[in-house]
Design a protein around this motif. Structure first.
Motif, short mmCIF file in Angstrom:
data_model
loop_
_atom_site.label_atom_id
_atom_site.label_comp_id
_atom_site.label_asym_id
_atom_site.label_seq_id
_atom_site.Cartn_x
_atom_site.Cartn_y
_atom_site.Cartn_z
N GLY A 16 0.85 -1.19 0.00
CA GLY A 16 0.00 0.00 0.00
C GLY A 16 0.88 1.23 0.00
N ALA A 17 0.65 2.15 -0.93
CA ALA A 17 1.52 3.32 -1.08
C ALA A 17 0.71 4.60 -1.09
CB ALA A 17 2.34 3.20 -2.36
N GLY A 18 -0.26 4.68 -0.17
CA GLY A 18 -1.08 5.88 -0.06
C GLY A 18 -0.47 6.91 0.87
N ASN A 19 -1.31 7.82 1.33
CA ASN A 19 -0.86 8.96 2.11
C ASN A 19 -0.13 8.56 3.39
OD1 ASN A 19 -0.88 11.86 2.91
ND2 ASN A 19 -2.25 11.11 4.51
N ARG A 20 -0.72 7.63 4.17
CA ARG A 20 -0.11 7.26 5.45
C ARG A 20 1.22 6.57 5.24
NH1 ARG A 20 -0.37 10.22 8.57
NH2 ARG A 20 0.21 8.79 10.25
N THR A 21 1.29 5.66 4.28
CA THR A 21 2.55 4.98 4.00
C THR A 21 3.65 5.97 3.66
OG1 THR A 21 1.52 2.91 3.30
CG2 THR A 21 3.71 3.39 2.42
N ASN A 22 3.33 6.95 2.83
CA ASN A 22 4.34 7.92 2.44
C ASN A 22 4.79 8.79 3.61
OD1 ASN A 22 4.98 8.04 -0.65
ND2 ASN A 22 2.80 7.54 -0.52
N LYS A 23 3.87 9.04 4.54
CA LYS A 23 4.27 9.77 5.74
C LYS A 23 5.27 8.96 6.55
CE LYS A 23 1.66 13.59 5.75
NZ LYS A 23 1.12 13.53 4.38
N TYR A 24 5.00 7.69 6.76
CA TYR A 24 5.90 6.85 7.54
C TYR A 24 7.24 6.65 6.85
CZ TYR A 24 1.64 5.71 10.14
OH TYR A 24 0.48 5.78 10.89
N LEU A 25 7.22 6.55 5.53
CA LEU A 25 8.46 6.32 4.80
C LEU A 25 9.38 7.53 4.79
CD1 LEU A 25 7.29 4.18 1.74
CD2 LEU A 25 8.46 3.41 3.81
N GLU A 26 8.87 8.66 5.23
CA GLU A 26 9.74 9.83 5.36
C GLU A 26 10.91 9.52 6.30
OE1 GLU A 26 11.27 13.71 4.99
OE2 GLU A 26 9.86 12.57 3.76
N TYR A 27 10.67 8.63 7.25
CA TYR A 27 11.76 8.25 8.16
C TYR A 27 12.91 7.62 7.37
CZ TYR A 27 14.19 6.40 12.23
OH TYR A 27 15.14 6.14 13.20
N ALA A 28 12.60 6.81 6.37
CA ALA A 28 13.64 6.19 5.55
C ALA A 28 14.37 7.23 4.70
CB ALA A 28 13.04 5.11 4.65
N VAL A 29 13.67 8.29 4.32
CA VAL A 29 14.30 9.38 3.58
C VAL A 29 15.30 10.11 4.46
CG1 VAL A 29 13.90 11.58 2.40
CG2 VAL A 29 12.32 9.67 2.04
N ARG A 30 14.90 10.36 5.70
CA ARG A 30 15.74 11.13 6.62
C ARG A 30 16.84 10.28 7.26
NH1 ARG A 30 11.76 15.36 9.86
NH2 ARG A 30 10.50 15.99 8.06
N VAL A 38 12.91 -1.63 0.51
CA VAL A 38 13.46 -2.54 -0.50
C VAL A 38 12.39 -3.09 -1.43
CG1 VAL A 38 15.42 -3.18 0.94
CG2 VAL A 38 13.30 -4.52 1.07
N GLY A 39 11.14 -2.65 -1.25
CA GLY A 39 10.09 -3.13 -2.15
C GLY A 39 8.79 -2.40 -1.90
N VAL A 40 7.94 -2.36 -2.91
CA VAL A 40 6.63 -1.74 -2.77
C VAL A 40 5.59 -2.60 -3.48
CG1 VAL A 40 6.93 -0.28 -4.83
CG2 VAL A 40 5.27 0.38 -3.07
N VAL A 41 4.44 -2.73 -2.86
CA VAL A 41 3.30 -3.45 -3.43
C VAL A 41 2.13 -2.47 -3.48
CG1 VAL A 41 1.79 -5.44 -3.23
CG2 VAL A 41 4.13 -5.56 -2.34
N GLU A 42 1.69 -2.15 -4.68
CA GLU A 42 0.62 -1.14 -4.82
C GLU A 42 -0.10 -1.36 -6.14
OE1 GLU A 42 -2.11 1.33 -4.82
OE2 GLU A 42 -0.86 1.55 -3.02
N LEU A 43 -1.42 -1.49 -6.09
CA LEU A 43 -2.23 -1.69 -7.29
C LEU A 43 -2.25 -0.46 -8.17
CD1 LEU A 43 -4.25 -3.50 -8.83
CD2 LEU A 43 -6.06 -2.54 -7.39
N ASN A 44 -2.27 0.73 -7.56
CA ASN A 44 -2.35 1.99 -8.30
C ASN A 44 -1.00 2.28 -8.98
OD1 ASN A 44 -2.04 4.96 -8.68
ND2 ASN A 44 -4.12 5.02 -7.85
N ASP A 45 -1.02 2.31 -10.32
CA ASP A 45 0.22 2.49 -11.07
C ASP A 45 0.92 3.80 -10.73
OD1 ASP A 45 -0.18 0.10 -12.36
OD2 ASP A 45 -1.08 0.99 -14.16
N ILE A 46 0.14 4.87 -10.58
CA ILE A 46 0.72 6.19 -10.31
C ILE A 46 1.46 6.17 -8.98
CG2 ILE A 46 0.19 8.62 -9.87
CD1 ILE A 46 -2.23 8.31 -11.73
N ARG A 47 0.83 5.62 -7.95
CA ARG A 47 1.45 5.60 -6.63
C ARG A 47 2.64 4.65 -6.57
NH1 ARG A 47 -3.91 5.86 -2.64
NH2 ARG A 47 -4.80 7.74 -3.60
N ARG A 48 2.51 3.51 -7.23
CA ARG A 48 3.62 2.55 -7.22
C ARG A 48 4.84 3.15 -7.91
NH1 ARG A 48 1.23 -1.12 -9.70
NH2 ARG A 48 2.22 -0.95 -11.75
#
Length: 423
Positions: A16-30, A38-48
């Motif tokens: 899942g690569a929606g709003n909440r996931t992207n908020k949490y993944l900010e930690y990996a950015v910082r 190391v991987g993403v699973v997302e049905l929505n092509d744009i978000r994936r």
């Protein structure tokens, strides 16, 4: 961190690569030295594609559905599950059975038995399952907890707690949007307020003995539509004076549009106008297919005789939580902006000002604090995660039982079981 953790970052796959996931993944950015996607699973092509580009993922690290991922899993320490609520249980169970640790967006699942099965599976497999109850990591709520635990105001007698959902949030998410139908996601109390019940259990360190609940879908129903109104706000002759206008919310004020995906070659303006003309977010609030409540109250009696009054209401411009805690030697009163602590002896009062962090990103850092706690728990085997699954099952049980009380009119007595609160 441990030598193992220092040698390499914790690795995680996002489902899942929606709003909440992207908020949490900010930690990996910082902190890429501590957490690596190391991987993403997302049905929505744009978000994936967006996540893949942001984190430099190769095509073989990207999946369109989680069944394909679990058939050919990537090596990783953990799975972050940020799918819609009706898709929490299945991927979570598959992740546990595959031996991954899991960070699961709230709520846990759609039924209490499903919640308990996840907890049981985590215990059996010896993996950590954390639930994203961010209030336990928010500076304001942490301060309340610290004051109570210090004992300076004695013991808790009663708590009054209000979740002001906010009219815009309510019409966007719970009337027009994803959480509008309880059979698709969950009842309103689970979807929006399991955070709050978890917070109250965290404060009282007690189980609920009995409860009752009242509420309904009072207003956002077809029979309450103003005469002359139409199916869509953009065509409605009453739009200019309607407080629930989608045109005003999305096109004029540009609020609550962060989840509108913009395909390549399109503009945000085009997406908004298309949504108003054709999409679910352009509908009249009185003519949607929503069935979750728009207001609800819950009364609880805890096993330590503390009484709690909880209310959730959509009909407010506020979008905050208000809490009044009465203790044997003083009281605490706050609204997320200001926290007032009053002592009975000497009538002393001190005030904490949280207004500087109001509206700051990542829930004032709580999202990132939660991820850090999860990473630390994985790095230090045996370290206790603040929002581990066995903390969260009891709060979900209260929410499900409160809904049963609301529907039946009964006062519910909660029998003891193995899924007790563990603070």
């Amino acid at each position: 961190m441990s030598d193992h953790a220092a040698a390499r970052p914790v690795t995680i796959v996002a489902i899942g690569a929606g709003n909440r996931t992207n908020k949490y993944l900010e930690y990996a950015v910082r902190h890429p030295e501590r957490l690596q996607l190391v991987g993403v699973v997302e049905l929505n092509d744009i978000r994936r594609r967006a996540v893949a580009e942001k984190f430099g993922l190769a095509p073989e690290q990207c999946y369109a559905d989680y069944d394909r991922f679990f058939a050919h899993p990537l090596p990783a320490d953990a799975i972050l599950i940020g799918t819609p609520e009706n898709m929490h249980f299945d991927p979570c169970m598959k992740a546990i059975e595959a031996g991954y640790h899991v960070l699961l967006e709230k709520p846990i699942a759609q039924t209490l038995p499903e919640c308990c099965r996840i907890a049981e599976a985590a215990r059996r497999k010896g993996v950590i399952v954390g639930v994203c109850h961010v209030l336990r990591y928010h500076p304001y709520f942490v301060r309340i907890k610290e004051i109570i635990d210090s004992g300076e105001l004695g013991e808790i007698i009663s708590i009054s707690h209000l979740t002001a959902v906010g009219l815009d949030r309510a019409t966007h998410g719970f009337v027009r949007g994803m959480w509008r139908r309880e059979e698709v996601t969950n009842p309103m109390l689970i979807s929006k307020s399991c955070h709050d019940i978890d917070f109250l259990l965290w404060l009282t360190k007690a189980r609920c003995r009995k409860l009752s609940s009242f509420g309904s879908l009072r207003w956002f129903r077809r029979e309450n539509a103003p005469q002359g109104s139409t199916e869509r706000c953009i065509d409605c002759p009453l739009e200019s004076r309607c407080p629930y206008s989608a045109v005003d919310l999305y096109d004029v004020r540009r609020d609550w549009i962060s989840n509108f995906d913009v395909p390549e070659g399109s503009s945000l303006d085009e997406v908004i106008r298309r949504e108003l003309r054709e999409g679910p977010y352009g509908r009249c609030v009185f003519r949607c297919d929503n069935n979750v409540v728009d207001h609800q109250i819950v009364s609880m009696e805890m096993e330590n005789d503390v009484t709690i009054s909880f209310a959730m209401d959509s009909f407010t411009l506020g979008d905050q939580r208000e809490t009044h805690i009465r203790l044997t030697h003083g009281e605490i009163d706050g609204d997320e902006r200001t926290l007032r602590v009053k002592s009975f002896r000497g009538r002393k009062e001190r005030v904490y000002d949280f207004s500087p962090i109001l509206g700051t990103p990542f829930h004032a850092g709580a999202d990132l604090n939660l991820i850090e706690d999860f990473v630390e728990a994985l790095a230090h085997p045996g370290e206790r995660l603040r929002t581990a699954i066995d903390h969260s099952v009891e709060s979900h049980r209260i929410c499900f039982e409160a809904e049963r009380s609301r529907l039946t009119g009964q006062t519910i007595t909660l029998e003891r079981d193995e899924y007790g609160l563990k603070c």
